[in-house]
Design an enzyme around this catalytic site. Structure first.
Site, PDB file in Angstrom:
ATOM      1  N   GLN B 259       1.140  -1.440  -0.052  1.00 23.66           N
ATOM      2  CA  GLN B 259      -0.164   0.303  -0.057  1.00 23.66           C
ATOM      3  C   GLN B 259       0.536   1.274   0.021  1.00 23.66           C
ATOM      4  O   GLN B 259       0.460   2.617  -0.766  1.00 23.66           O
ATOM      5  CB  GLN B 259      -0.541  -0.323   1.044  1.00 23.66           C
ATOM      6  CG  GLN B 259      -2.286  -0.715   1.574  1.00 23.66           C
ATOM      7  CD  GLN B 259      -3.039  -1.246  -0.077  1.00 23.66           C
ATOM      8  OE1 GLN B 259      -3.870  -0.202  -0.340  1.00 23.66           O
ATOM      9  NE2 GLN B 259      -2.268  -2.155  -1.075  1.00 23.66           N
ATOM     10  N   HIS B 262       1.685   2.801  -3.710  1.00 24.80           N
ATOM     11  CA  HIS B 262       1.283   4.146  -4.221  1.00 24.80           C
ATOM     12  C   HIS B 262       1.209   5.155  -4.057  1.00 24.80           C
ATOM     13  O   HIS B 262       1.106   5.657  -5.065  1.00 24.80           O
ATOM     14  CB  HIS B 262      -0.575   3.126  -3.342  1.00 24.80           C
ATOM     15  CG  HIS B 262      -1.035   1.977  -4.161  1.00 24.80           C
ATOM     16  ND1 HIS B 262      -1.209   1.891  -5.971  1.00 24.80           N
ATOM     17  CD2 HIS B 262      -1.728   0.559  -3.576  1.00 24.80           C
ATOM     18  CE1 HIS B 262      -2.092   0.912  -6.042  1.00 24.80           C
ATOM     19  NE2 HIS B 262      -1.875   0.084  -4.997  1.00 24.80           N
ATOM     20  N   GLU B 327      -9.405   0.088   4.392  1.00 24.22           N
ATOM     21  CA  GLU B 327     -10.108   0.250   3.067  1.00 24.22           C
ATOM     22  C   GLU B 327      -9.952  -1.841   2.880  1.00 24.22           C
ATOM     23  O   GLU B 327      -9.925  -2.357   2.416  1.00 24.22           O
ATOM     24  CB  GLU B 327      -9.436   0.861   2.209  1.00 24.22           C
ATOM     25  CG  GLU B 327      -9.686   0.714   0.539  1.00 24.22           C
ATOM     26  CD  GLU B 327      -8.457   1.345  -0.114  1.00 24.22           C
ATOM     27  OE1 GLU B 327      -7.485   1.765   0.738  1.00 24.22           O
ATOM     28  OE2 GLU B 327      -9.140   0.775  -1.555  1.00 24.22           O
ATOM     29  N   HIS B 328      -8.701  -2.384   3.065  1.00 26.83           N
ATOM     30  CA  HIS B 328      -8.271  -3.142   2.980  1.00 26.83           C
ATOM     31  C   HIS B 328      -7.745  -3.873   4.944  1.00 26.83           C
ATOM     32  O   HIS B 328      -6.926  -3.105   5.270  1.00 26.83           O
ATOM     33  CB  HIS B 328      -6.870  -3.195   2.458  1.00 26.83           C
ATOM     34  CG  HIS B 328      -6.717  -3.073   0.961  1.00 26.83           C
ATOM     35  ND1 HIS B 328      -6.352  -1.679   0.614  1.00 26.83           N
ATOM     36  CD2 HIS B 328      -7.581  -3.411  -0.172  1.00 26.83           C
ATOM     37  CE1 HIS B 328      -6.554  -1.517  -0.953  1.00 26.83           C
ATOM     38  NE2 HIS B 328      -7.013  -2.741  -0.933  1.00 26.83           N
ATOM     39  N   ASP B 361      -6.395  -6.292  -5.530  1.00 25.18           N
ATOM     40  CA  ASP B 361      -6.071  -5.975  -6.399  1.00 25.18           C
ATOM     41  C   ASP B 361      -5.551  -6.190  -7.929  1.00 25.18           C
ATOM     42  O   ASP B 361      -6.632  -5.922  -8.834  1.00 25.18           O
ATOM     43  CB  ASP B 361      -4.671  -4.936  -6.770  1.00 25.18           C
ATOM     44  CG  ASP B 361      -4.153  -4.517  -5.132  1.00 25.18           C
ATOM     45  OD1 ASP B 361      -5.167  -4.075  -4.650  1.00 25.18           O
ATOM     46  OD2 ASP B 361      -3.326  -4.089  -5.146  1.00 25.18           O
ATOM     47  N   HIS B 420     -54.274  14.314  -0.886  1.00 22.35           N
ATOM     48  CA  HIS B 420     -53.639  12.508  -1.060  1.00 22.35           C
ATOM     49  C   HIS B 420     -54.900  11.308  -0.425  1.00 22.35           C
ATOM     50  O   HIS B 420     -55.340  10.777  -1.163  1.00 22.35           O
ATOM     51  CB  HIS B 420     -52.943  12.725   0.386  1.00 22.35           C
ATOM     52  CG  HIS B 420     -51.884  13.109   0.155  1.00 22.35           C
ATOM     53  ND1 HIS B 420     -50.967  14.296  -0.744  1.00 22.35           N
ATOM     54  CD2 HIS B 420     -50.382  12.064  -0.554  1.00 22.35           C
ATOM     55  CE1 HIS B 420     -49.649  14.619  -0.667  1.00 22.35           C
ATOM     56  NE2 HIS B 420     -49.140  12.760  -0.908  1.00 22.35           N
TER      57      HIS B 420
END
Lengths: 437, 437
Positions: B259, B262, B327-328, B361, B420
């Site tokens: 990670q 990235h 996230e992961h 991934d 209504h």
């Protein structure tokens, strides 16, 4: 007068595009004011919320009186007529039954490579519902927001509802109780959204905020999005009715007016394959507008944004409806199921002559929070899914990694992500060593 | 050095909250520039797109050359090595198989009142995928966005991908072809988002836009939201690894670095119940950082936002992970399934020692577009659901209306919505007359 169009008119396409793109709402730009309110609540917490409530709602609160006590809720609920309570209970029961069916299933399987993959669903920990005060304080909306959250399994559910001058709608509190809401705060506006998103000493933060509100509330929801989840930002209500000539014009007129009476920016469109029927409905609308309580609002909506469109046939009506992607769609025709097959975009479909849209607002079971402003092209009404999130699952065995790992390594290298590739490679190398020994 | 924390430290809670709330990304404020670009594209269409592409991407286009021709795509795909093609095909096949299982089911049933209710799902008509150019132009992301759209049944699928100076990644075009993308445009930035949302003479508008991008793309997606649907606005990537002492420290170090490499704003956190193991992983990270190609990026991420947290036991590790909502999430422990039962918030879980996150991934099957910045508390990764929308269905018989209509009328009256109530009442009155006659 509303717009009258016929698909055989020379200028139809241009006129229809004008109708589609008419801007019905001029939301005031309150973003700067809302940014200030949110910053103030983040900074000063309860003190800011109390001051803003005194200023906007003419109500003096303390941290202790911010939430209704159980005794206060009991007292308000006791004011509700038995018939209203029974109606609300029937609605709650039907909404709960419908949304329980929406619960998605977890899945996990082993594929040919030996990999176990799947997903599972889980609820958000805490959700906050905004309920407007005053005229638009609808108990039915409390049910429509709170019940899906409870069905999803949300652990803690709170409501923020302004009570200007202290005035509260007992039916709102009863709806909250029937839905299993934990706490109801007497606060509103951007300050309520900020308090739910960021928390104060008294108000614990939530993970998801839903519910309708004015321009301040909408701007605040946009601003806290990301910090918490939000539902859609709803625009003015809409209905499109596809009706053949075998309907009572008065019934269809009332269906159109039941959206028009919400808001002068609401939009009601009749699409029919019979011009004379279209004229008859327009006449029936005018007649009803003479006596309707909310004739000023409904009349302004109908004259400003209403439309009667005459088509060659019902297929053409369905095609036009799909371009509108209406929030509510009534199919008042002999074979509504067949026509529904041709509908690709609509928030909710009401099938046949015995299903006025108002049923869906209260007791049908499906949610009445639906996509507006043509967003049914790409979004859905509120559901249990709004209070759930999915976690994906992957579990490799050594064999599975040996089967698919080399492809992952190759792709990682092609994307110049060396560590990605190495994290697979070191494990593959170990497998090779294990094989050798 | 990354942060080292232990839950037995006196100052742990404060330090952990600091870690949770650290702002990792300072997105430049490009909103005003983006508003201008969108207005320009709405106003001048192709001419604006062509000018902006010349300016930002140093590429001269005409309406005819905006999209890659089939021959151009053929030529680029022919450049791809067989092994890369095979890896991409395996990934595509696995992603397709996984997402096919996600397709939700329609439902319709008749309840005790005799009402037919339910829902049905349908795809958006057209979707647009943004694919960044340059370094972050990942073919795997093309698969992860395009395949769910095709599985959902999206009718028309386009890609916008900038090609600065004309440079294109052949694997991106091959991924587009394998996914069934209809058209690939050589345009990027806010102008691409505006063109897909509003359309130009050459580019037809879409209903939903997904895919990652820089600050301009993110700001443009926020601005066109409502006109079209968008997916999440993704933040920098994150991983949290829960690992016991029986792991190879180097494997875990590589998982953390996968990670970190990235983006220097990425975050990698190790949570372990063994302090010595935590130290060993940190040492292994440093060793790998000496040789890793992207050591500058990965090192900056690890030193700036990395953390090693030592807990009393794995239960405590799970509780901390839930507060992060990563996230992961890797569970590198002896019984990962048991530990997974304690996880309430995570975008994706990778179970056991043989499942490095990099598998997810590329070739695992689940989507790699996942909620960042703690938003796994309330949101999910990309799925077929992002390209579908639900229409609710209600159909009353006269008997069903007689059973539940009065409650709807009662609630309408309580909400002061007369039309209504009347839309239900006129039908109930007809039923009463029918009974009498």
């Amino acid at each position: 007068m509303p717009v009258f169009l016929s698909t055989t008119d020379a200028g139809f396409e241009a006129a229809f595009v004008r109708l589609l793109s008419a801007k019905r709402e001029d939301a005031p730009d309150v973003d700067a004011a809302v940014a200030g309110i949110i910053a103030d609540v983040r900074d000063r917490g309860d003190a800011a919320v109390i001051e803003l409530t005194a200023k906007f709602d003419r109500l003096e609160l303390t941290p202790t009186t911010m939430a209704f006590s159980e005794a206060e809720i009991d007292a308000e609920c006791a004011k509700v007529f038995d018939a209203d309570r029974a109606a609300l209970e029937l609605a709650a029961e039907r909404i709960r039954a419908y949304h329980t069916r929406q619960m998605p299933e977890d899945a996990r399987w082993t594929d040919a490579a030996g990999a176990e993959i799947g997903w599972r669903w889980g609820p958000v920990d805490a959700a906050g519902l905004y309920v407007p005060g005053g005229l638009a304080s609808y108990p039915s909306s409390v049910l429509m927001n709170a019940i899906p959250a409870k069905v999803a399994g949300v652990g803690r559910l709170v409501i923020c509802c302004p009570t200007p001058g202290g005035a509260v709608n007992p039916l709102v509190l009863l709806a909250a109780r029937l839905s299993g809401v934990d706490t109801v705060y007497r606060i509103g506006g951007a300050q309520a959204i900020a308090a739910m998103a960021y928390g104060t000493a008294t108000i614990r933060p939530v993970d998801k905020i839903t519910g309708p509100g004015n321009a301040f509330v909408a701007a605040a929801k946009r601003r806290v999005f990301g910090r918490v989840g939000i539902d859609m930002i709803a625009g003015p209500s809409e209905i499109l009715v596809i009706a053949d000539k075998d309907n009572d014009p008065d019934w269809i007129a009332l269906d159109l007016l039941s959206q028009a009476e919400h808001d002068q920016s609401a939009q009601s469109i009749l699409v029919t394959d019979d011009a004379a029927f279209g004229q008859a409905v327009a006449a029936a609308v005018e007649e009803r507008l003479e006596t309707l309580d909310r004739r000023d609002i409904a009349g302004a909506s109908w004259r400003g944004y209403g439309a009667v469109i005459v088509t060659r046939d019902l297929d053409e009506a369905a095609a036009l409806s799909n371009r509108v992607a209406p929030e509510h769609l009534e199919l008042c025709v002999a074979d509504p199921d067949a026509l529904a097959e041709r509908i690709t975009h609509a928030g909710a479909i009401f099938l046949g002559r015995w299903t006025p849209e108002a049923i869906g607002d209260y007791v049908g079971g499906p949610n009445h929070v639906l996509p507006t402003a043509r967003s049914a092209r790409f979004s859905s009404g509120l559901s249990v899914m709004d209070f759930l999130k999915r976690t994906t699952i992957a579990k490799m065995t050594p064999g599975a990694l040996a089967a698919i790992g080399p492809a992952a390594e190759r792709l990682a290298i092609s994307e110049s992500l060396e560590a990605h590739g190495l994290s697979v490679r070191v494990r593959l190398d170990q497998l090779n060593r294990d094989d050798v020994t």
